[in-house]
Design a protein around this motif. Structure first.
Motif, PDB file in Angstrom:
ATOM      1  N   HIS A  73      -0.046  13.076  -0.762  1.00 47.34           N
ATOM      2  CA  HIS A  73      -0.455  11.892  -0.009  1.00 47.34           C
ATOM      3  C   HIS A  73      -1.930  11.601  -0.283  1.00 47.34           C
ATOM      4  N   LYS A  74      -2.266  10.320  -0.256  1.00 46.57           N
ATOM      5  CA  LYS A  74      -3.658   9.930  -0.495  1.00 46.57           C
ATOM      6  C   LYS A  74      -4.587  10.442   0.601  1.00 46.57           C
ATOM      7  N   SER A  75      -4.068  10.575   1.799  1.00 46.54           N
ATOM      8  CA  SER A  75      -4.890  11.045   2.915  1.00 46.54           C
ATOM      9  C   SER A  75      -4.776  12.551   3.124  1.00 46.54           C
ATOM     10  N   GLY A  76      -4.121  13.242   2.206  1.00 47.53           N
ATOM     11  CA  GLY A  76      -3.920  14.673   2.354  1.00 47.53           C
ATOM     12  C   GLY A  76      -5.135  15.478   1.953  1.00 47.53           C
ATOM     13  N   PRO A  77      -5.103  16.785   2.177  1.00 52.61           N
ATOM     14  CA  PRO A  77      -6.226  17.650   1.795  1.00 52.61           C
ATOM     15  C   PRO A  77      -6.375  17.716   0.280  1.00 52.61           C
ATOM     16  N   VAL A  78      -7.572  18.039  -0.158  1.00 50.84           N
ATOM     17  CA  VAL A  78      -7.906  18.062  -1.581  1.00 50.84           C
ATOM     18  C   VAL A  78      -7.954  19.502  -2.070  1.00 50.84           C
ATOM     19  N   TYR A  80     -10.062  22.390 -25.174  1.00 45.44           N
ATOM     20  CA  TYR A  80      -8.757  22.022 -24.616  1.00 45.44           C
ATOM     21  C   TYR A  80      -8.937  21.736 -23.127  1.00 45.44           C
ATOM     22  N   ASP A  81      -8.416  20.601 -22.681  1.00 44.07           N
ATOM     23  CA  ASP A  81      -8.484  20.226 -21.267  1.00 44.07           C
ATOM     24  C   ASP A  81      -7.078  20.148 -20.693  1.00 44.07           C
ATOM     25  N   LEU A  82      -6.928  20.598 -19.466  1.00 48.71           N
ATOM     26  CA  LEU A  82      -5.637  20.560 -18.783  1.00 48.71           C
ATOM     27  C   LEU A  82      -5.737  19.617 -17.587  1.00 48.71           C
ATOM     28  N   ALA A  83      -4.792  18.690 -17.491  1.00 47.70           N
ATOM     29  CA  ALA A  83      -4.707  17.771 -16.358  1.00 47.70           C
ATOM     30  C   ALA A  83      -3.400  18.062 -15.620  1.00 47.70           C
ATOM     31  N   ALA A 125       0.844  -1.195   0.000  1.00 47.09           N
ATOM     32  CA  ALA A 125       0.000   0.000   0.000  1.00 47.09           C
ATOM     33  C   ALA A 125       0.880   1.245   0.000  1.00 47.09           C
ATOM     34  N   TYR A 126       0.669   2.106  -0.990  1.00 40.48           N
ATOM     35  CA  TYR A 126       1.444   3.333  -1.106  1.00 40.48           C
ATOM     36  C   TYR A 126       0.689   4.474  -0.420  1.00 40.48           C
ATOM     37  N   LYS A 127       1.420   5.253   0.375  1.00 41.06           N
ATOM     38  CA  LYS A 127       0.806   6.388   1.057  1.00 41.06           C
ATOM     39  C   LYS A 127       0.560   7.553   0.107  1.00 41.06           C
ATOM     40  N   ALA A 128       1.385   7.659  -0.928  1.00 43.39           N
ATOM     41  CA  ALA A 128       1.261   8.746  -1.898  1.00 43.39           C
ATOM     42  C   ALA A 128       0.905   8.179  -3.261  1.00 43.39           C
ATOM     43  N   TYR A 129       0.322   9.017  -4.094  1.00 45.26           N
ATOM     44  CA  TYR A 129       0.027   8.602  -5.461  1.00 45.26           C
ATOM     45  C   TYR A 129       1.338   8.441  -6.224  1.00 45.26           C
ATOM     46  N   ARG A 130       1.358   7.452  -7.097  1.00 50.95           N
ATOM     47  CA  ARG A 130       2.598   7.127  -7.794  1.00 50.95           C
ATOM     48  C   ARG A 130       2.979   8.230  -8.780  1.00 50.95           C
ATOM     49  N   SER A 131       4.244   8.560  -8.798  1.00 51.84           N
ATOM     50  CA  SER A 131       4.773   9.540  -9.742  1.00 51.84           C
ATOM     51  C   SER A 131       5.929   8.910 -10.505  1.00 51.84           C
ATOM     52  N   TYR A 132       6.201   9.438 -11.690  1.00 51.00           N
ATOM     53  CA  TYR A 132       7.197   8.854 -12.576  1.00 51.00           C
ATOM     54  C   TYR A 132       8.275   9.888 -12.892  1.00 51.00           C
ATOM     55  N   ARG A 161     -11.636  20.484  -8.936  1.00 52.89           N
ATOM     56  CA  ARG A 161     -11.482  19.664  -7.735  1.00 52.89           C
ATOM     57  C   ARG A 161     -10.459  18.573  -8.007  1.00 52.89           C
ATOM     58  N   GLU A 162      -9.567  18.382  -7.061  1.00 55.02           N
ATOM     59  CA  GLU A 162      -8.547  17.339  -7.186  1.00 55.02           C
ATOM     60  C   GLU A 162      -9.178  15.963  -6.949  1.00 55.02           C
ATOM     61  N   ARG A 163      -8.920  15.039  -7.874  1.00 60.47           N
ATOM     62  CA  ARG A 163      -9.400  13.662  -7.750  1.00 60.47           C
ATOM     63  C   ARG A 163      -8.245  12.720  -8.042  1.00 60.47           C
ATOM     64  N   THR A 164      -7.963  11.845  -7.071  1.00 61.02           N
ATOM     65  CA  THR A 164      -6.852  10.870  -7.171  1.00 61.02           C
ATOM     66  C   THR A 164      -5.552  11.552  -7.592  1.00 61.02           C
ATOM     67  N   GLY A 165      -5.292  12.714  -7.034  1.00 63.88           N
ATOM     68  CA  GLY A 165      -4.035  13.402  -7.282  1.00 63.88           C
ATOM     69  C   GLY A 165      -3.960  14.164  -8.585  1.00 63.88           C
ATOM     70  N   VAL A 166      -5.082  14.404  -9.252  1.00 63.68           N
ATOM     71  CA  VAL A 166      -5.088  15.106 -10.539  1.00 63.68           C
ATOM     72  C   VAL A 166      -6.193  16.163 -10.522  1.00 63.68           C
ATOM     73  N   VAL A 167      -5.878  17.360 -11.015  1.00 65.32           N
ATOM     74  CA  VAL A 167      -6.859  18.423 -11.197  1.00 65.32           C
ATOM     75  C   VAL A 167      -7.105  18.562 -12.694  1.00 65.32           C
ATOM     76  N   ARG A 168      -8.361  18.383 -13.113  1.00 66.00           N
ATOM     77  CA  ARG A 168      -8.716  18.482 -14.536  1.00 66.00           C
ATOM     78  C   ARG A 168      -9.679  19.643 -14.741  1.00 66.00           C
ATOM     79  N   MET A 169      -9.462  20.365 -15.836  1.00 68.53           N
ATOM     80  CA  MET A 169     -10.313  21.517 -16.100  1.00 68.53           C
ATOM     81  C   MET A 169     -10.199  21.907 -17.564  1.00 68.53           C
ATOM     82  N   ALA A 170     -11.323  22.341 -18.142  1.00 73.95           N
ATOM     83  CA  ALA A 170     -11.323  22.864 -19.507  1.00 73.95           C
ATOM     84  C   ALA A 170     -10.724  24.262 -19.504  1.00 73.95           C
TER      85      ALA A 170
END
Length: 304
Positions: A109-114, A100-103, A62-69, A223-232
């Motif tokens: 952290h998964k348990s961090g504020p959104v 155009y959408d920006l991600a 179990a990872y505490k943070a979302y995976r980054s590359y 709104r941030e979801r699973t570590g990603v903010v998406r918006m047009a």
């Protein structure tokens, strides 16, 4: 002397008698003859004592943070180059329906504020904002809201329309005088899933209707979801400069949100990806100008 009937009966009994059971031939090897004493029947064990044991299942880490590359080996593009490729992917589609959408990928952290807020972009993408206002019926506030362009105004009449599913607005604000009436109306389970429930953190519960309505017209929520903010961030007809200004405004707003968070749960921008409705996602490197000297930003200023 026995009669004829008695003789026939005795012959019938002899012909119907059970034949003798053949014995096992002594020439068959003993190891081919099953032994009753040694033969055993295997049954599936029900978790008891006998039977085969199940292999223990390995628990996934179990990872505490979302995976980054690591982005070092990844090819990234300037904004103008990304627009060239995305526009090519949208050839044949109606330009009025393409956006155009920006991600924005965030290291968090998964348990961090959104991250969650609203922003009014320099060049609005959505122009069909319809605002509803919860305020006392027949009051001066209701008259002011109607003059400012609200499509639905009131308290109990507005709550009844919401319960019937007659929602004519896509933004909803509540005056502080009607905050208690909103709580007692019990419409949160209807408005919440639609993202319409007024909230002080989002600035939709206010005492200044005019300022709030002006901010909401042309404003977009994110709104941030699973570590990603998406918006047009643009329409296909936007010029590179218009798109760049919108992206800069959104990134500046996100950085302000991150700086306001507690230091115990740090966040950082990891990657910015631009895409279109039918096009792929292209990672941006933060540069603006095209890499091809023959291409100028003016060439991308009109819809193909």
């Amino acid at each position: 002397m026995a009669s004829t009937t008695q003789c026939l009966a005795s012959l019938a009994r002899l012909s119907l008698s059970t034949p003798a059971r053949p014995t096992v031939c002594s020439t068959i090897p003993k190891f081919l003859v099953p032994s009753v004493a040694t033969a055993q029947v295997r049954h599936a064990s029900g978790g008891g004592g006998g039977g085969m044991r199940k292999k223990p299942v390995k628990k996934k880490k179990a990872y505490k943070a979302y995976r980054s590359y690591d982005l070092a080996p990844m090819e990234q593009f300037t904004l103008c180059d990304a627009m060239r490729y995305l526009r090519a992917a949208e050839v044949g589609h109606p330009p009025t329906t393409i956006k155009y959408d920006l991600a924005v990928k965030v290291r968090t952290h998964k348990s961090g504020p959104v991250l969650r807020s609203a922003i009014r972009l320099p060049f609005p993408v959505k122009t069909d904002t319809r605002i509803g206002v919860i305020c006392p019926e027949g009051s001066a506030l209701a008259t002011e809201a109607q003059q400012l362009g609200a499509v639905a105004v009131g308290e109990e009449s507005l709550f009844e329309a919401i319960r019937r599913g007659e929602i004519a607005f896509n933004k909803l604000i509540c005056h502080t005088d009607s905050q208690e009436a909103l709580k007692q109306a019990q419409v949160a389970r209807i408005l919440g899933p639609k993202g319409l429930m007024p909230n002080p953190k989002r600035g939709t519960i206010t005492s200044d209707l005019k300022a709030t309505m002006q901010d909401l017209i042309g404003a977009d929520e994110y709104r941030e979801r699973t570590g990603v903010v998406r918006m047009a961030v643009g329409q296909l007809g936007f010029t590179p400069r218009m798109l760049a200004d919108n992206i800069k405004a959104l990134m500046s707003k996100l950085m302000d949100n991150i700086n306001q968070l507690d230091d115990n749960m740090p966040k950082a921008i990891d990657e910015v990806v631009l895409s279109t409705t039918h096009g792929p996602g292209i990672s941006l490197n933060g540069e603006f100008a095209p890499t091809d000297d023959k291409i100028k930003p003016e060439h991308l200023a009109t819809v193909m």
